[in-house]
Design a protein around this motif. Structure first.
Motif, short mmCIF file in Angstrom:
data_model
loop_
_atom_site.label_atom_id
_atom_site.label_comp_id
_atom_site.label_asym_id
_atom_site.label_seq_id
_atom_site.Cartn_x
_atom_site.Cartn_y
_atom_site.Cartn_z
N ILE A 157 0.86 -1.27 0.00
CA ILE A 157 0.20 -0.63 -0.56
C ILE A 157 0.94 1.63 0.02
N LYS A 158 2.03 1.35 0.92
CA LYS A 158 2.76 2.74 1.09
C LYS A 158 3.39 3.17 0.13
N GLU A 159 4.10 2.17 -1.06
CA GLU A 159 4.61 2.01 -2.38
C GLU A 159 3.94 2.81 -3.09
N VAL A 160 3.12 3.03 -2.85
CA VAL A 160 2.13 4.86 -4.19
C VAL A 160 2.81 6.02 -3.39
N LEU A 161 2.94 6.14 -1.85
CA LEU A 161 3.79 7.17 -1.58
C LEU A 161 5.30 7.68 -1.99
N SER A 162 5.86 6.03 -2.68
CA SER A 162 7.41 6.32 -3.48
C SER A 162 7.30 7.64 -4.35
N ARG A 163 5.84 6.48 -5.39
CA ARG A 163 5.85 7.15 -6.63
C ARG A 163 5.26 8.92 -6.06
N LEU A 164 4.38 9.03 -5.27
CA LEU A 164 4.20 10.48 -5.69
C LEU A 164 5.22 11.37 -5.52
N LYS A 165 6.55 10.92 -4.54
CA LYS A 165 6.86 11.46 -3.76
C LYS A 165 8.05 12.16 -4.44
N GLU A 166 8.56 11.15 -5.46
CA GLU A 166 8.97 11.92 -7.04
C GLU A 166 8.23 13.13 -7.39
N THR A 167 6.86 13.30 -7.65
CA THR A 167 6.57 13.91 -8.50
C THR A 167 6.26 15.71 -7.72
N ARG A 168 5.66 15.05 -6.44
CA ARG A 168 5.34 16.22 -5.13
C ARG A 168 6.22 16.61 -4.45
N THR A 169 5.58 18.37 -4.40
CA THR A 169 7.27 19.32 -3.60
C THR A 169 6.47 18.84 -1.77
N HIS A 170 7.80 19.13 -1.45
CA HIS A 170 7.05 18.28 0.21
C HIS A 170 7.09 20.06 0.39
N LYS A 171 6.49 20.67 0.85
CA LYS A 171 6.54 22.36 1.36
C LYS A 171 6.84 22.21 2.39
N VAL A 172 6.46 21.06 4.04
CA VAL A 172 6.75 21.20 5.21
C VAL A 172 8.44 20.94 5.11
N GLY A 173 9.06 19.92 4.29
CA GLY A 173 10.35 19.57 4.11
C GLY A 173 10.73 21.26 3.37
N TYR A 174 11.04 21.61 2.69
CA TYR A 174 11.40 22.52 2.17
C TYR A 174 11.31 23.98 3.06
N TYR A 175 10.21 24.05 3.56
CA TYR A 175 9.52 25.34 4.91
C TYR A 175 10.83 25.23 6.39
N LEU A 176 11.13 23.72 6.63
CA LEU A 176 11.40 23.34 7.61
C LEU A 176 13.03 23.90 7.02
N LEU A 177 13.91 23.38 5.85
CA LEU A 177 15.15 23.71 5.11
C LEU A 177 15.41 24.65 5.33
N GLY A 178 14.68 25.25 4.90
CA GLY A 178 14.85 26.87 4.22
C GLY A 178 14.95 27.55 6.10
N MET A 179 13.85 27.51 7.70
CA MET A 179 14.48 28.16 8.42
C MET A 179 15.52 27.70 9.46
N VAL A 180 15.87 26.19 8.65
CA VAL A 180 17.49 26.23 9.20
C VAL A 180 18.73 26.39 8.87
N LYS A 181 18.96 26.24 7.77
CA LYS A 181 19.47 26.89 7.06
C LYS A 181 19.58 28.75 7.41
N GLU A 182 18.49 29.52 7.90
CA GLU A 182 18.71 30.15 7.66
C GLU A 182 19.06 30.75 9.75
N GLN A 183 18.08 30.12 10.47
CA GLN A 183 18.56 30.48 11.98
C GLN A 183 19.95 29.65 12.12
N TYR A 184 20.08 29.08 11.77
CA TYR A 184 21.77 28.29 12.27
C TYR A 184 22.93 28.37 10.64
N GLN A 185 22.30 29.34 9.89
CA GLN A 185 24.07 29.56 9.38
C GLN A 185 24.31 28.61 8.65
N LEU A 186 23.51 27.35 8.11
CA LEU A 186 24.01 26.08 7.41
C LEU A 186 23.91 25.70 6.66
#
Length: 188
Positions: A108-137
């Motif tokens: 059943i979960k196999e379908v998510l791996s296909r979706l991850k290839e095509t959809r934008t992970h807004k939450v992940g990108y949002y967190l990534l931007g915050m961590v990069k900015e706040q911690y200068q990484l």
């Protein structure tokens, strides 16, 4: 009832059935009886049990992503962002969550791996931007620390699901742990 409303009703009935009786008990016959519809009507919307469950997983995953994004839009501090994400992780691991059940089934979960290839992970990108900015990484380091934070969050949620306790206190400890890891990583 519109076609979309009927489809949603059948997915809702599937979620309830899985939570009440377990994933292995779900057959198209059992679901038709549970939903009060004919088997033919059920097959009109979903060609197979696997397709039905994969569509349920997609719907529930998208709903969870939307809830996290809505929570993130309400906050600005990284601590509040982490609290929103960690709380959702605890919700996922808690009993009574069909998303957790579906994600534990490989076919059943196999379908998510296909979706991850095509959809934008807004939450992940949002967190990534915050961590990069706040911690200068640099991005590679921010990604690494976020992966570790995600693992810590899911492990803490799993511990809570297995052993119980004060949910809010455990979420607070998890958020503090992740924040101290971010700070420690940035000081290196």
């Amino acid at each position: 009832m519109s076609r979309e409303d009927r489809r949603e009703q059948l997915l809702d009935a599937s979620a309830v059935f899985v939570l009440e009786h377990g994933l292995n008990a779900l057959t198209m016959d059992a679901l038709a009886d549970h939903a009060g519809v004919s088997k033919q009507l059920l097959y009109k919307y979903f060609d197979t049990r696997l397709i039905l469950l994969q569509e349920l997983l997609i719907r529930e995953d998208e709903k969870m992503q939307s809830e996290i994004i809505a929570a993130l839009e309400q906050v600005e501090r990284i601590e509040d962002v982490l609290r929103a994400v960690v709380s959702k992780n605890f919700d996922q691991k808690a009993g009574g969550n069909v998303l957790r059940v579906l994600r534990d089934a490989p076919d059943i979960k196999e379908v998510l791996s296909r979706l991850k290839e095509t959809r934008t992970h807004k939450v992940g990108y949002y967190l990534l931007g915050m961590v990069k900015e706040q911690y200068q990484l640099p991005e590679v380091d921010a990604r690494a620390v976020l992966q570790m934070a995600s693992a810590a969050s899911f492990r803490a949620a799993g511990h809570y699901a297995q052993h119980g306790g004060d949910r809010e206190a455990q979420i607070d400890r998890t958020v503090r742990f992740i924040l101290s890891a971010f700070e420690g990583y940035a000081r290196q």
